[in-house]
Motif scaffolding. Structure first.
Motif, PDB file in Angstrom:
ATOM      1  N   GLY A  33      -5.859   9.533  -8.455  1.00 11.47           N
ATOM      2  CA  GLY A  33      -5.252   9.089  -7.205  1.00 11.47           C
ATOM      3  C   GLY A  33      -5.397  10.123  -6.104  1.00 11.47           C
ATOM      4  O   GLY A  33      -5.699   9.787  -4.954  1.00 11.47           O
ATOM      5  N   ALA A  34      -5.178  11.388  -6.435  1.00  9.71           N
ATOM      6  CA  ALA A  34      -5.326  12.469  -5.449  1.00  9.71           C
ATOM      7  C   ALA A  34      -6.766  12.580  -4.982  1.00  9.71           C
ATOM      8  O   ALA A  34      -7.030  12.761  -3.789  1.00  9.71           O
ATOM      9  N   TYR A  35      -7.706  12.458  -5.916  1.00  7.01           N
ATOM     10  CA  TYR A  35      -9.126  12.507  -5.565  1.00  7.01           C
ATOM     11  C   TYR A  35      -9.481  11.349  -4.632  1.00  7.01           C
ATOM     12  O   TYR A  35     -10.184  11.536  -3.635  1.00  7.01           O
ATOM     13  N   THR A  36      -8.974  10.160  -4.935  1.00  7.27           N
ATOM     14  CA  THR A  36      -9.250   8.990  -4.103  1.00  7.27           C
ATOM     15  C   THR A  36      -8.703   9.178  -2.698  1.00  7.27           C
ATOM     16  O   THR A  36      -9.397   8.916  -1.709  1.00  7.27           O
ATOM     17  N   GLN A  37      -7.466   9.656  -2.588  1.00 10.73           N
ATOM     18  CA  GLN A  37      -6.872   9.872  -1.271  1.00 10.73           C
ATOM     19  C   GLN A  37      -7.674  10.897  -0.479  1.00 10.73           C
ATOM     20  O   GLN A  37      -7.983  10.684   0.695  1.00 10.73           O
ATOM     21  N   LYS A  38      -8.027  11.992  -1.111  1.00  9.73           N
ATOM     22  CA  LYS A  38      -8.790  13.031  -0.419  1.00  9.73           C
ATOM     23  C   LYS A  38     -10.154  12.494   0.022  1.00  9.73           C
ATOM     24  O   LYS A  38     -10.588  12.715   1.153  1.00  9.73           O
ATOM     25  N   ALA A  39     -10.819  11.758  -0.861  1.00 11.61           N
ATOM     26  CA  ALA A  39     -12.145  11.212  -0.528  1.00 11.61           C
ATOM     27  C   ALA A  39     -12.054  10.234   0.644  1.00 11.61           C
ATOM     28  O   ALA A  39     -12.912  10.253   1.545  1.00 11.61           O
ATOM     29  N   LEU A  40     -11.031   9.395   0.659  1.00 22.41           N
ATOM     30  CA  LEU A  40     -10.861   8.446   1.761  1.00 22.41           C
ATOM     31  C   LEU A  40     -10.623   9.176   3.080  1.00 22.41           C
ATOM     32  O   LEU A  40     -11.198   8.811   4.111  1.00 22.41           O
ATOM     33  N   LEU A  41      -9.790  10.201   3.051  1.00 25.37           N
ATOM     34  CA  LEU A  41      -9.526  10.972   4.270  1.00 25.37           C
ATOM     35  C   LEU A  41     -10.774  11.718   4.733  1.00 25.37           C
ATOM     36  O   LEU A  41     -11.080  11.748   5.925  1.00 25.37           O
ATOM     37  N   ILE A  43       5.963  -0.764   7.989  1.00 24.54           N
ATOM     38  CA  ILE A  43       4.685  -1.441   7.771  1.00 24.54           C
ATOM     39  C   ILE A  43       3.837  -1.414   9.037  1.00 24.54           C
ATOM     40  O   ILE A  43       2.650  -1.078   8.989  1.00 24.54           O
ATOM     41  N   LYS A  44       4.429  -1.748  10.184  1.00 25.29           N
ATOM     42  CA  LYS A  44       3.687  -1.731  11.453  1.00 25.29           C
ATOM     43  C   LYS A  44       3.161  -0.337  11.776  1.00 25.29           C
ATOM     44  O   LYS A  44       2.027  -0.183  12.228  1.00 25.29           O
ATOM     45  N   ILE A  45       3.991   0.664  11.587  1.00 21.01           N
ATOM     46  CA  ILE A  45       3.570   2.042  11.890  1.00 21.01           C
ATOM     47  C   ILE A  45       2.381   2.432  11.027  1.00 21.01           C
ATOM     48  O   ILE A  45       1.370   2.941  11.528  1.00 21.01           O
ATOM     49  N   ILE A  46       2.477   2.201   9.718  1.00 22.78           N
ATOM     50  CA  ILE A  46       1.390   2.590   8.817  1.00 22.78           C
ATOM     51  C   ILE A  46       0.122   1.806   9.141  1.00 22.78           C
ATOM     52  O   ILE A  46      -0.978   2.370   9.141  1.00 22.78           O
ATOM     53  N   GLN A  47       0.248   0.528   9.463  1.00 23.80           N
ATOM     54  CA  GLN A  47      -0.919  -0.278   9.821  1.00 23.80           C
ATOM     55  C   GLN A  47      -1.623   0.260  11.062  1.00 23.80           C
ATOM     56  O   GLN A  47      -2.820   0.047  11.220  1.00 23.80           O
ATOM     57  N   HIS A  48      -0.896   0.940  11.923  1.00 23.45           N
ATOM     58  CA  HIS A  48      -1.460   1.420  13.180  1.00 23.45           C
ATOM     59  C   HIS A  48      -1.901   2.882  13.169  1.00 23.45           C
ATOM     60  O   HIS A  48      -2.316   3.399  14.198  1.00 23.45           O
ATOM     61  N   ILE A  49      -1.819   3.548  12.039  1.00 26.15           N
ATOM     62  CA  ILE A  49      -2.330   4.919  11.979  1.00 26.15           C
ATOM     63  C   ILE A  49      -3.856   4.830  12.070  1.00 26.15           C
ATOM     64  O   ILE A  49      -4.492   4.211  11.218  1.00 26.15           O
ATOM     65  N   PRO A  50      -4.459   5.420  13.104  1.00 29.81           N
ATOM     66  CA  PRO A  50      -5.904   5.284  13.262  1.00 29.81           C
ATOM     67  C   PRO A  50      -6.697   6.083  12.226  1.00 29.81           C
ATOM     68  O   PRO A  50      -6.201   7.074  11.680  1.00 29.81           O
ATOM     69  N   HIS A  68       4.561   2.224  -1.964  1.00 29.67           N
ATOM     70  CA  HIS A  68       4.271   1.917  -3.361  1.00 29.67           C
ATOM     71  C   HIS A  68       4.303   0.410  -3.629  1.00 29.67           C
ATOM     72  O   HIS A  68       3.440  -0.121  -4.313  1.00 29.67           O
ATOM     73  N   SER A  69       5.280  -0.270  -3.062  1.00 21.80           N
ATOM     74  CA  SER A  69       5.451  -1.680  -3.389  1.00 21.80           C
ATOM     75  C   SER A  69       4.711  -2.650  -2.466  1.00 21.80           C
ATOM     76  O   SER A  69       4.490  -3.801  -2.847  1.00 21.80           O
ATOM     77  N   MET A  70       4.302  -2.204  -1.274  1.00 18.85           N
ATOM     78  CA  MET A  70       3.749  -3.152  -0.309  1.00 18.85           C
ATOM     79  C   MET A  70       2.358  -2.816   0.209  1.00 18.85           C
ATOM     80  O   MET A  70       1.831  -3.544   1.059  1.00 18.85           O
ATOM     81  N   SER A  71       1.757  -1.735  -0.267  1.00 18.89           N
ATOM     82  CA  SER A  71       0.426  -1.348   0.233  1.00 18.89           C
ATOM     83  C   SER A  71      -0.608  -2.440   0.033  1.00 18.89           C
ATOM     84  O   SER A  71      -1.397  -2.737   0.926  1.00 18.89           O
ATOM     85  N   GLY A  72      -0.622  -3.037  -1.145  1.00 17.65           N
ATOM     86  CA  GLY A  72      -1.600  -4.081  -1.430  1.00 17.65           C
ATOM     87  C   GLY A  72      -1.359  -5.342  -0.622  1.00 17.65           C
ATOM     88  O   GLY A  72      -2.282  -5.886  -0.007  1.00 17.65           O
ATOM     89  N   LYS A  73      -0.136  -5.794  -0.606  1.00 16.40           N
ATOM     90  CA  LYS A  73       0.207  -7.041   0.082  1.00 16.40           C
ATOM     91  C   LYS A  73      -0.112  -6.990   1.574  1.00 16.40           C
ATOM     92  O   LYS A  73      -0.586  -7.960   2.153  1.00 16.40           O
ATOM     93  N   TYR A  74       0.146  -5.845   2.205  1.00 10.33           N
ATOM     94  CA  TYR A  74      -0.060  -5.712   3.650  1.00 10.33           C
ATOM     95  C   TYR A  74      -1.304  -4.891   4.008  1.00 10.33           C
ATOM     96  O   TYR A  74      -1.508  -4.558   5.172  1.00 10.33           O
ATOM     97  N   GLU A  75      -2.116  -4.586   3.002  1.00 13.04           N
ATOM     98  CA  GLU A  75      -3.351  -3.815   3.201  1.00 13.04           C
ATOM     99  C   GLU A  75      -3.094  -2.541   4.018  1.00 13.04           C
ATOM    100  O   GLU A  75      -3.775  -2.257   4.999  1.00 13.04           O
ATOM    101  N   LEU A  76      -2.098  -1.795   3.590  1.00  8.67           N
ATOM    102  CA  LEU A  76      -1.724  -0.568   4.296  1.00  8.67           C
ATOM    103  C   LEU A  76      -2.706   0.551   3.980  1.00  8.67           C
ATOM    104  O   LEU A  76      -3.099   0.720   2.826  1.00  8.67           O
ATOM    105  N   PRO A  77      -3.076   1.331   4.977  1.00 10.17           N
ATOM    106  CA  PRO A  77      -3.923   2.496   4.729  1.00 10.17           C
ATOM    107  C   PRO A  77      -3.076   3.633   4.146  1.00 10.17           C
ATOM    108  O   PRO A  77      -2.811   4.645   4.805  1.00 10.17           O
ATOM    109  N   TRP A  78      -2.646   3.471   2.915  1.00 11.90           N
ATOM    110  CA  TRP A  78      -1.729   4.381   2.234  1.00 11.90           C
ATOM    111  C   TRP A  78      -2.235   5.816   2.222  1.00 11.90           C
ATOM    112  O   TRP A  78      -1.452   6.757   2.222  1.00 11.90           O
ATOM    113  N   HIS A  79      -3.552   5.969   2.224  1.00 11.72           N
ATOM    114  CA  HIS A  79      -4.137   7.307   2.128  1.00 11.72           C
ATOM    115  C   HIS A  79      -3.867   8.153   3.362  1.00 11.72           C
ATOM    116  O   HIS A  79      -4.016   9.368   3.325  1.00 11.72           O
ATOM    117  N   ARG A  80      -3.426   7.545   4.444  1.00 10.22           N
ATOM    118  CA  ARG A  80      -3.156   8.276   5.684  1.00 10.22           C
ATOM    119  C   ARG A  80      -1.728   8.799   5.770  1.00 10.22           C
ATOM    120  O   ARG A  80      -1.299   9.276   6.814  1.00 10.22           O
TER     121      ARG A  80
END
Length: 113
Positions: free
Chosen positions: A71-79, A9-16, A44-56
């Motif tokens: 979902g793929a379109y959303t991830q690509k658009a966010l990146l 969780i910490k690692i994903i939260q810190h991906i710039p 999958h289970s904690m992205s919402g709860k911890y506001e993880l930037p899952w797309h990264r």
């Protein structure tokens, strides 16, 4: 919560913004080099709860692996909104956009492995 889960969780939260990490890379930094599938489950289970930037988070080939088109379109658009350019439809230059946490981050932010 296990130390590995907290570390992921910490690692994903810190991906710039504008950078990505792979599932396996996150697992290795978090202390379980063979834990890529666990990273998937945590995302999958904690992205919402911890506001993880899952797309990264992408696979080792630099690809978006989400199977459903929306979902793929959303991830690509966010990146892309963060300045990441793609080669083809779902592949990016991993060497250019890979985030590599420095030793200070590892020492200060993560629990002992």
């Amino acid at each position: 919560m296990e130390a590995f889960t907290k570390n992921v969780i910490k690692i994903i939260q810190h991906i710039p913004s504008g950078y990505v990490m792979t599932y396996g890379q996150i697992a290795k930094v978090a202390g379980k080099p063979r834990g890529a599938r666990q990273v998937v489950r945590i995302l999958h289970s904690m992205s919402g709860k911890y506001e993880l930037p899952w797309h990264r988070v992408i696979n080792i080939k630099g690809e978006i692996v989400i199977q459903d088109d929306e979902g793929a379109y959303t991830q690509k658009a966010l990146l892309e909104s963060e300045g990441i350019c793609f080669r083809g439809n779902k592949v990016l230059n991993l060497e250019k956009y890979r985030y590599k946490p420095d030793a200070d981050f590892l020492e200060k932010e993560l629990q002992s492995f």
